[in-house]
Design a protein around this motif. Structure first.
Motif, PDB file in Angstrom:
ATOM      1  N   LYS A 184      85.834  -4.108 117.787  1.00  0.00           N
ATOM      2  CA  LYS A 184      86.668  -3.175 118.556  1.00  0.00           C
ATOM      3  C   LYS A 184      86.245  -1.732 118.314  1.00  0.00           C
ATOM      4  O   LYS A 184      87.071  -0.847 118.077  1.00  0.00           O
ATOM      5  N   GLY A 185      84.933  -1.530 118.368  1.00  0.00           N
ATOM      6  CA  GLY A 185      84.397  -0.172 118.354  1.00  0.00           C
ATOM      7  C   GLY A 185      84.141   0.431 117.001  1.00  0.00           C
ATOM      8  O   GLY A 185      84.016   1.658 116.887  1.00  0.00           O
ATOM      9  N   ARG A 186      83.981  -0.391 115.955  1.00  0.00           N
ATOM     10  CA  ARG A 186      83.848   0.148 114.593  1.00  0.00           C
ATOM     11  C   ARG A 186      82.415   0.160 114.070  1.00  0.00           C
ATOM     12  O   ARG A 186      82.183   0.517 112.918  1.00  0.00           O
ATOM     13  N   PHE A 187      81.431  -0.187 114.879  1.00  0.00           N
ATOM     14  CA  PHE A 187      80.098  -0.471 114.368  1.00  0.00           C
ATOM     15  C   PHE A 187      79.131   0.702 114.531  1.00  0.00           C
ATOM     16  O   PHE A 187      79.077   1.349 115.579  1.00  0.00           O
ATOM     17  N   VAL A 188      78.378   0.963 113.461  1.00  0.00           N
ATOM     18  CA  VAL A 188      77.258   1.901 113.475  1.00  0.00           C
ATOM     19  C   VAL A 188      75.996   1.134 113.093  1.00  0.00           C
ATOM     20  O   VAL A 188      75.954   0.495 112.035  1.00  0.00           O
ATOM     21  N   LEU A 189      74.996   1.175 113.952  1.00  0.00           N
ATOM     22  CA  LEU A 189      73.727   0.515 113.696  1.00  0.00           C
ATOM     23  C   LEU A 189      72.805   1.487 112.963  1.00  0.00           C
ATOM     24  O   LEU A 189      72.265   2.413 113.561  1.00  0.00           O
ATOM     25  N   GLY A 190      72.669   1.290 111.661  1.00  0.00           N
ATOM     26  CA  GLY A 190      71.793   2.142 110.862  1.00  0.00           C
ATOM     27  C   GLY A 190      70.391   1.565 110.826  1.00  0.00           C
ATOM     28  O   GLY A 190      70.184   0.447 110.352  1.00  0.00           O
ATOM     29  N   LEU A 191      69.414   2.312 111.322  1.00  0.00           N
ATOM     30  CA  LEU A 191      68.048   1.825 111.448  1.00  0.00           C
ATOM     31  C   LEU A 191      67.127   2.428 110.394  1.00  0.00           C
ATOM     32  O   LEU A 191      67.294   3.575 109.981  1.00  0.00           O
ATOM     33  N   GLY A 192      66.133   1.645 109.993  1.00  0.00           N
ATOM     34  CA  GLY A 192      65.062   2.118 109.126  1.00  0.00           C
ATOM     35  C   GLY A 192      63.749   1.525 109.593  1.00  0.00           C
ATOM     36  O   GLY A 192      63.720   0.456 110.219  1.00  0.00           O
ATOM     37  N   SER A 193      62.656   2.197 109.293  1.00  0.00           N
ATOM     38  CA  SER A 193      61.340   1.738 109.756  1.00  0.00           C
ATOM     39  C   SER A 193      60.653   0.819 108.763  1.00  0.00           C
ATOM     40  O   SER A 193      59.793   0.034 109.143  1.00  0.00           O
ATOM     41  N   GLN A 194      61.003   0.893 107.481  1.00  0.00           N
ATOM     42  CA  GLN A 194      60.241   0.275 106.393  1.00  0.00           C
ATOM     43  C   GLN A 194      58.813   0.839 106.381  1.00  0.00           C
ATOM     44  O   GLN A 194      58.417   1.595 107.241  1.00  0.00           O
ATOM     45  N   VAL A 195      58.049   0.485 105.376  1.00  0.00           N
ATOM     46  CA  VAL A 195      56.696   1.004 105.232  1.00  0.00           C
ATOM     47  C   VAL A 195      55.692   0.035 105.859  1.00  0.00           C
ATOM     48  O   VAL A 195      56.008  -1.115 106.174  1.00  0.00           O
ATOM     49  N   LYS A 196      54.478   0.516 106.008  1.00  0.00           N
ATOM     50  CA  LYS A 196      53.441  -0.250 106.710  1.00  0.00           C
ATOM     51  C   LYS A 196      53.209  -1.626 106.091  1.00  0.00           C
ATOM     52  O   LYS A 196      53.137  -2.633 106.801  1.00  0.00           O
ATOM     53  N   GLY A 197      53.088  -1.696 104.773  1.00  0.00           N
ATOM     54  CA  GLY A 197      52.772  -2.952 104.117  1.00  0.00           C
ATOM     55  C   GLY A 197      53.800  -4.027 104.385  1.00  0.00           C
ATOM     56  O   GLY A 197      53.459  -5.197 104.630  1.00  0.00           O
ATOM     57  N   HIS A 198      55.068  -3.675 104.353  1.00  0.00           N
ATOM     58  CA  HIS A 198      56.124  -4.660 104.594  1.00  0.00           C
ATOM     59  C   HIS A 198      56.157  -5.080 106.061  1.00  0.00           C
ATOM     60  O   HIS A 198      56.385  -6.253 106.368  1.00  0.00           O
ATOM     61  N   ASN A 199      55.951  -4.126 106.973  1.00  0.00           N
ATOM     62  CA  ASN A 199      55.939  -4.488 108.384  1.00  0.00           C
ATOM     63  C   ASN A 199      54.817  -5.474 108.701  1.00  0.00           C
ATOM     64  O   ASN A 199      55.009  -6.438 109.444  1.00  0.00           O
TER      65      ASN A 199
ATOM     66  N   ARG B 107      54.870  -8.605 105.201  1.00  0.00           N
ATOM     67  CA  ARG B 107      56.090  -9.385 104.949  1.00  0.00           C
ATOM     68  C   ARG B 107      56.700  -9.874 106.251  1.00  0.00           C
ATOM     69  O   ARG B 107      57.064 -11.045 106.369  1.00  0.00           O
ATOM     70  N   PHE B 108      56.809  -8.989 107.237  1.00  0.00           N
ATOM     71  CA  PHE B 108      57.406  -9.378 108.511  1.00  0.00           C
ATOM     72  C   PHE B 108      56.385  -9.954 109.492  1.00  0.00           C
ATOM     73  O   PHE B 108      56.777 -10.501 110.529  1.00  0.00           O
ATOM     74  N   GLY B 109      55.103  -9.816 109.194  1.00  0.00           N
ATOM     75  CA  GLY B 109      54.090 -10.323 110.103  1.00  0.00           C
ATOM     76  C   GLY B 109      54.040  -9.565 111.413  1.00  0.00           C
ATOM     77  O   GLY B 109      53.633 -10.110 112.446  1.00  0.00           O
ATOM     78  N   GLY B 110      54.436  -8.292 111.373  1.00  0.00           N
ATOM     79  CA  GLY B 110      54.506  -7.489 112.585  1.00  0.00           C
ATOM     80  C   GLY B 110      53.362  -6.508 112.706  1.00  0.00           C
ATOM     81  O   GLY B 110      52.304  -6.672 112.096  1.00  0.00           O
ATOM     82  N   THR B 111      53.581  -5.491 113.487  1.00  0.00           N
ATOM     83  CA  THR B 111      52.567  -4.475 113.749  1.00  0.00           C
ATOM     84  C   THR B 111      53.034  -3.135 113.209  1.00  0.00           C
ATOM     85  O   THR B 111      54.213  -2.930 112.920  1.00  0.00           O
ATOM     86  N   TRP B 112      52.109  -2.212 113.098  1.00  0.00           N
ATOM     87  CA  TRP B 112      52.422  -0.880 112.588  1.00  0.00           C
ATOM     88  C   TRP B 112      51.778   0.176 113.470  1.00  0.00           C
ATOM     89  O   TRP B 112      50.655   0.017 113.950  1.00  0.00           O
TER      90      TRP B 112
END
Length: 349
Positions: free
Chosen positions: A81-96, A99-104
């Motif tokens: 009911k409207g109480r949410f804040v989405l806090g975002l972070g990028s993490q560092v290159k090595g983890h992306n 660890r996540f198997g993603g791109t940087w």
């Protein structure tokens, strides 16, 4: 001032933690994203509470698409009911990548696009706006009725943004709602000389003002009942500084305080897996170079006079005994009564 506390662990444990924090009078509960999913954690917290604000701190953005995260945030905003804040972070290159198997790619411009695309998604759901977002990293040009959840009776989720460097701070000033300086390694000097001026640049660039943002208090702050407790807490911070100080992403904070050599030594030891030696390398004087100190009785005055830019702060005070609970409630109420302007001295717009 909003006072924040954290919850975490297995999903089965979150409801009880969240209800306790709400009963204790906290304004917002946050969760990290280390070994458990932050969005699931906040979903459980939303179902267990009625009043307290909910914020991820942080959700790692780049392993998820903006559409996927926009959908999850929309659902949690409706559920809570409207109480949410989405806090975002990028993490560092090595983890992306490893660890996540993603791109940087350069994180600040990518994060700006990420948040703007989420805003476009939410606008298309809430107002029926045609999706026309074309970025270098992300594209949003298709939304059909089957995939559109439709409007909600609450404002779109606020977006918080974690930062260590000035690039991401400018992005926060440009497109975010909550400024979240990295609490793991931060000093008041770095906040005032590097991050807050960069946030101001972003605000000016987007035609916004400080009133369009909430800023979390940051800078190492050691609080205790007396000097003895403060000294013990300073000693306890050595391991955390050895961890964060070993990552070159955070060396810019150390460099501002003349601690470049400490950062390089910690990095070298981390590559050798010498964790205890890393801890031993960090001395109490290193903590004192970065940290402010005060007693619990002084905390509200400290926040009013030394953190005038902040409208949000954490509060980690012991509650094991009835006496400690009473003391914690008193401190909580005094801090909540702090009415900061939310504008950094010397950086008015």
């Amino acid at each position: 001032m909003k006072v924040i506390t954290g919850v975490g662990g297995w999903p089965a444990e979150i409801g009880e933690q969240a209800r306790a924090a709400e009963a204790q009078g906290f304004d917002t509960i946050t969760c990290g994203e280390l070994s458990h999913d932050s969005m699931l954690t906040m979903t459980v917290a939303a179902t267990a509470t009625e009043r307290v604000g909910l914020q991820t701190s942080v959700t790692i953005a780049f392993p998820r698409s903006p559409m996927v995260l926009a959908m999850e945030a929309w659902d949690i905003q409706h559920l809570s009911k409207g109480r949410f804040v989405l806090g975002l972070g990028s993490q560092v290159k090595g983890h992306n990548e490893r660890r996540f198997g993603g791109t940087w790619s350069p994180p600040a411009p990518r994060m700006r696009e990420y948040i703007r695309m989420m805003h476009e998604v939410w606008d298309s759901w809430q107002d029926g706006k045609r999706p026309e977002f074309l970025g270098r990293h992300y594209t949003y040009t298709l939304m059909t009725p089957n995939f559109n959840p439709g409007p909600i009776d609450f404002p779109r989720p606020q977006v918080g943004l974690a930062m260590v460097g000035p690039g991401m701070a400018r992005v926060a000033g440009d497109v975010a709602d909550v400024v979240m300086p990295h609490g793991g390694i931060m000093s008041d000097k770095y906040m005032r000389e590097v991050l807050l001026p960069a946030v101001r640049e972003g605000l000016v660039r987007s035609g916004r003002n400080w009133s369009d943002l909430e800023i979390a208090e940051s800078g190492y702050l050691v609080v205790g009942d007396d000097d003895s407790e403060i000294e013990r807490k300073i000693d306890g911070m050595r391991r955390a500084l050895s961890f964060y100080g070993s990552t070159r992403t955070y060396h810019k904070v150390l460099a501002l305080h003349g601690l470049e050599d400490l950062g390089m030594k910690l990095h070298a030891l981390s590559l050798q897996g010498k964790w205890q030696e890393m801890h031993d390398t960090v001395k109490p004087d290193h903590i004192l170079e970065l940290a402010d100190t005060c007693t619990w009785d002084q905390l509200s005055e400290f926040l009013a006079t030394r953190r005038e830019y902040a409208t949000r702060t954490g509060l980690g005070i012991r509650r094991e005994t009835a006496g400690q609970q009473e003391r914690a409630n008193e401190v909580l109420k005094r801090v909540q009564a702090v009415d900061n302007p939310g504008v950094p001295r010397g950086l008015e717009i």
